[in-house]
Design a protein around this motif. Structure first.
Motif, PDB file in Angstrom:
ATOM      1  N   THR A  48       0.707  -1.123   0.068  1.00 27.06           N
ATOM      2  CA  THR A  48      -0.089  -0.155   0.211  1.00 27.06           C
ATOM      3  C   THR A  48       0.858   1.372   0.246  1.00 27.06           C
ATOM      4  O   THR A  48       2.097   1.069   0.328  1.00 27.06           O
ATOM      5  CB  THR A  48      -0.963   0.066   1.228  1.00 27.06           C
ATOM      6  N   GLY A  83      -8.524   0.897  10.045  1.00 26.67           N
ATOM      7  CA  GLY A  83      -7.762   0.275   9.260  1.00 26.67           C
ATOM      8  C   GLY A  83      -6.277   0.555   8.985  1.00 26.67           C
ATOM      9  O   GLY A  83      -5.769   0.426   7.923  1.00 26.67           O
ATOM     10  N   GLU A 110      -9.334  -0.932  14.523  1.00 27.00           N
ATOM     11  CA  GLU A 110      -8.907  -2.501  13.802  1.00 27.00           C
ATOM     12  C   GLU A 110      -9.275  -3.586  14.620  1.00 27.00           C
ATOM     13  O   GLU A 110      -9.409  -3.635  15.716  1.00 27.00           O
ATOM     14  CB  GLU A 110      -7.405  -2.238  14.148  1.00 27.00           C
ATOM     15  N   ASN A 146      -6.933   4.623   4.815  1.00 23.47           N
ATOM     16  CA  ASN A 146      -6.376   4.238   3.324  1.00 23.47           C
ATOM     17  C   ASN A 146      -6.572   2.830   3.239  1.00 23.47           C
ATOM     18  O   ASN A 146      -6.121   2.041   3.896  1.00 23.47           O
ATOM     19  CB  ASN A 146      -4.763   4.573   3.258  1.00 23.47           C
TER      20      ASN A 146
END
Ligand code: SAH
Length: 348
Positions: A48, A83, A110, A146
């Motif tokens: 990512t 996340g 999370e 994101n």
């Protein structure tokens, strides 16, 4: 549970209840996948933006710090990430914020115990939440997500000769297969897409919409800003975007549930619409490449490269990867949601 066991669990669920909606399949498979591993990085399944370069998280941190400073530094402001993966984005953003003496308390939404442990190594004193609902109800919120929304389950509707049906997952000769279910869902399809040819797929993202609406409601009440970054499109549009990536390669999303992640492209128009049902201001979506360049990615890359000439090539390659249209620059989009009385954000 091993991936084989989650496959068995889905199998017996189907045996008991009949074929299950794609959204349910995606939810069960992803919950298992993220709960059992750290999927990120070169050695994992996918990479990512924050893992590509520290510049990504730093610019996000500065974007938030700029808003906070222009709002005259309200006390009791919280930093929230949905996340957070390995915690890399947050670590880079918080470091950049400290540069302007902004050190907000940190909240991570999370569910994965494995990733919570990774996040704890990079960010000291974070507080963890299973869902957005338990984020503090007082004080402005600065929220970033994101590649979070793409992991939330989507419903898939499929056109058939006798109308639109929910797409479901069934079992056929020892394998999971997706096919049209029996429930008519024509009323969920926008007029302009209703006559699409048989086989056409339309995706709806009720889980993403619920989170965005919740975020907007809090921003309207508490103040602050949210930044949503993901790969997506401007819908509504026909297309099957459900995909699975294993070791950086696309694979069949219906083979081996729980062994790899399932994602779907985010419809930014519907997300903006879900945000806009509350009294907030929505900016974007804009292409990630344009947004990062507008925030000064080029200058940041040049100064990092100057400070570390032996890494210059790597830094310039990372910049390209983040902004070039053929890489992450165009497919990824950025959307901002601002409390009504907060300043206009940079980059839009
Ligand atoms: N933002 C990170 C990680 C992206 S992967 C990065 O950019 O590197 C998706 C993240 O969302 C993981 O941390 C995963 O555990 C988390 N996640 C996925 N579904 C979730 C859910 N329903 N609730 C909370 N977290 C979730």
């Amino acid at each position: 549970m091993t991936p084989a066991n989650i496959g068995q669990a889905i199998n017996s669920l189907i045996a008991r209840e009949g074929p299950i909606p794609v959204a349910r399949y995606m939810e069960l498979a992803n919950r298992h996948y993220y709960a059992t591993r750290d999927p990120l990085g070169a050695a994992g399944d996918f990479i990512t933006a924050p893992e590509i370069s520290q510049m990504f998280g730093e610019l996000i941190g500065l974007w938030f710090a700029d808003l906070w400073l222009r709002k005259e530094s309200p006390a009791n402001t919280h930093f929230v990430e949905l996340g957070p993966g390995r915690g890399t984005l947050a670590a880079d953003a918080l470091r950049a914020m400290r540069g302007v003496r902004f050190e907000p308390p940190v909240h991570f939404v999370e569910t994965s115990p494995v990733l919570r442990a990774a996040q704890a190594e990079r960010v000291a004193n974070a507080q963890w939440h299973d869902s957005f609902a338990t984020i503090p109800a007082r004080g402005p919120l600065l929220i970033v997500a994101n590649e979070f929304f793409d992991a939330l389950p989507v419903r898939q509707l499929v056109a058939t000769h006798s109308g639109w049906r929910e797409r479901v997952v069934a079992r056929d000769r020892g394998r999971f297969v997706a096919l049209p279910g029996s429930r008519p869902v024509d009323e969920l399809v926008p007029d302009k897409l209703r006559d699409s040819p048989p086989g056409s797929i339309l995706e709806l993202a009720p889980a993403a919409h619920a989170v965005v609406t919740e975020i907007s409601e809090r921003l309207a009440r508490q103040g602050g800003a949210a930044l949503i970054i993901d790969y997506g499109y401007e819908g509504p549009a026909i297309g099957d975007s459900l995909q699975s990536v294993s070791r950086h390669r696309p694979v069949d999303p219906f083979a081996e549930p729980g062994a790899r992640d399932l994602t779907a492209h985010v419809d930014f128009v519907s997300l903006a619409f879900a945000a806009g049902v509350k009294v907030v201001r929505v900016f974007g979506p804009v292409a990630q490449g344009d947004w990062l360049e507008a925030l000064g990615l080029g200058e940041r890359a040049a100064s990092l490269a100057k400070a570390a000439p032996h890494r210059a090539e790597e830094i310039l390659a990372a910049r390209k990867r983040l902004v070039e249209p053929g890489q992450m620059g165009r497919l990824f989009r950025v959307l901002a949601v601002l409390a009504p009385d907060w300043p206009r954000p940079e980059g839009f």
